[in-house]
Design a protein around this motif. Structure first.
Motif, PDB file in Angstrom:
ATOM      1  N   SER A   1      46.335  37.396  45.280  1.00 44.37           N
ATOM      2  CA  SER A   1      46.075  38.775  44.889  1.00 44.37           C
ATOM      3  C   SER A   1      47.254  39.679  45.228  1.00 44.37           C
ATOM      4  O   SER A   1      47.669  40.512  44.422  1.00 44.37           O
ATOM      5  CB  SER A   1      44.803  39.282  45.574  1.00 44.37           C
TER       6      SER A   1
ATOM      7  N   PHE B   1      47.077  37.851  38.753  1.00 44.66           N
ATOM      8  CA  PHE B   1      46.516  37.348  40.011  1.00 44.66           C
ATOM      9  C   PHE B   1      45.903  38.463  40.850  1.00 44.66           C
ATOM     10  O   PHE B   1      45.145  38.197  41.782  1.00 44.66           O
ATOM     11  CB  PHE B   1      47.601  36.646  40.841  1.00 44.66           C
ATOM     12  N   ALA B   2      46.256  39.711  40.553  1.00 44.81           N
ATOM     13  CA  ALA B   2      45.714  40.829  41.333  1.00 44.81           C
ATOM     14  C   ALA B   2      44.193  40.876  41.269  1.00 44.81           C
ATOM     15  O   ALA B   2      43.543  41.427  42.164  1.00 44.81           O
ATOM     16  CB  ALA B   2      46.290  42.152  40.837  1.00 44.81           C
ATOM     17  N   ALA B   3      43.617  40.280  40.232  1.00 41.70           N
ATOM     18  CA  ALA B   3      42.158  40.301  40.071  1.00 41.70           C
ATOM     19  C   ALA B   3      41.449  39.255  40.915  1.00 41.70           C
ATOM     20  O   ALA B   3      40.211  39.231  40.964  1.00 41.70           O
ATOM     21  CB  ALA B   3      41.800  40.091  38.597  1.00 41.70           C
ATOM     22  N   VAL B   4      42.198  38.387  41.599  1.00 45.39           N
ATOM     23  CA  VAL B   4      41.563  37.357  42.427  1.00 45.39           C
ATOM     24  C   VAL B   4      40.763  38.019  43.547  1.00 45.39           C
ATOM     25  O   VAL B   4      41.214  38.981  44.171  1.00 45.39           O
ATOM     26  CB  VAL B   4      42.640  36.421  43.025  1.00 45.39           C
ATOM     27  N   ASP B   5      39.582  37.498  43.825  1.00 41.11           N
ATOM     28  CA  ASP B   5      38.730  38.001  44.900  1.00 41.11           C
ATOM     29  C   ASP B   5      39.408  37.767  46.247  1.00 41.11           C
ATOM     30  O   ASP B   5      39.622  36.626  46.653  1.00 41.11           O
ATOM     31  CB  ASP B   5      37.379  37.289  44.866  1.00 41.11           C
ATOM     32  N   GLN B   6      39.763  38.829  46.949  1.00 39.23           N
ATOM     33  CA  GLN B   6      40.483  38.714  48.211  1.00 39.23           C
ATOM     34  C   GLN B   6      39.620  38.175  49.337  1.00 39.23           C
ATOM     35  O   GLN B   6      40.121  37.886  50.429  1.00 39.23           O
ATOM     36  CB  GLN B   6      41.066  40.075  48.607  1.00 39.23           C
TER      37      GLN B   6
ATOM     38  N   GLU C   1      41.974  29.692  39.265  1.00 36.54           N
ATOM     39  CA  GLU C   1      42.647  30.937  38.893  1.00 36.54           C
ATOM     40  C   GLU C   1      44.004  30.651  38.282  1.00 36.54           C
ATOM     41  O   GLU C   1      44.406  31.254  37.299  1.00 36.54           O
ATOM     42  CB  GLU C   1      42.800  31.829  40.122  1.00 36.54           C
TER      43      GLU C   1
END
Length: 221
Positions: free
Chosen positions: A79, A64-69, A11
């Protein structure tokens, strides 16, 4: 752990514009992808701790908000950092940075290794750091007046060691000698600081990354 490292660092590479984090040395192409990702993470922390981010930097970090939490604490912290970057404005973060690290006399936090390790500035940990930096052929830029044990400077040194392909044992020695003893405490304090909003997320990301890096550098490669 390798999958966790790969997920986080992939990422970082996909989102990182070279204009925003200082570039690696010219031979970076000789580095493995994993080492490029590690250098990118250190570069990100160094940049955010050295100065308040501008809008372009925030726009990048917001990705980074799109990273899978669901990828564990490392992914969740990325995220949350992205969400914080998307919601905070540069002027508010500039005021926050001043309150945290500068203040009137001193900020809420003192981001220096000597302070965390001894309770005082300019103590023996700084002397040992300067000896190790000299052995590595590194020295403080004359234009920089802060002591070398500032967290931003130490993250930048780690970025340089990775970028210069310094061997694993020397990287591990530098990390354990100058970061391991206080980095997670500092980032934990940052994540809980009363003056922090955006930097709470930076602190959480820092804790997660330092834990990951501790395990990575403990491995025999």
């Amino acid at each position: 752990m390798a999958k966790q490292v790969e997920a986080m660092q992939t990422e970082l590479r996909e989102q990182q514009p070279s204009a925003r984090v200082a570039p690696l040395p010219a031979h970076e192409g000789a580095l493995s992808r994993e080492q490029q990702y590690r250098a990118g993470a250190y570069g990100l922390l160094a940049s955010l701790l050295a100065r308040p981010p501008d809008q372009a930097m925030l726009d990048w970090v917001a990705g980074f908000a799109a990273v899978d939490q669901n990828g564990g604490e490392m992914a969740l912290s990325m995220s949350m950092l992205g969400l914080a970057a998307s919601r905070c404005r540069p002027k508010a973060i500039e005021d926050e940075y001043h309150a945290l690290f500068i203040g009137l006399g001193r900020g809420e936090l003192v981001p220096y290794g000597s302070w965390y390790l001894t309770g005082f500035l300019m103590e023996r940990p700084l002397g040992r750091l300067r000896d190790d930096l000299a052995a590595l052929g590194l020295q403080r830029d004359p234009a920089v007046h802060e002591p070398e044990d500032h967290m931003a400077a130490l993250c930048e040194v780690m970025r340089l060691l990775i970028g210069d392909a310094v061997d694993h044992d020397r990287q591990s020695h530098f990390f354990n000698a100058h970061l391991a003893g206080w980095s997670k405490r500092f980032f934990s304090d940052l994540s809980e600081a009363g003056s922090a909003v955006f930097y709470r997320a930076v602190g959480r990301f820092g804790v997660a990354y330092m834990e990951l890096e501790s395990r990575y550098l403990a491995m025999q490669v």
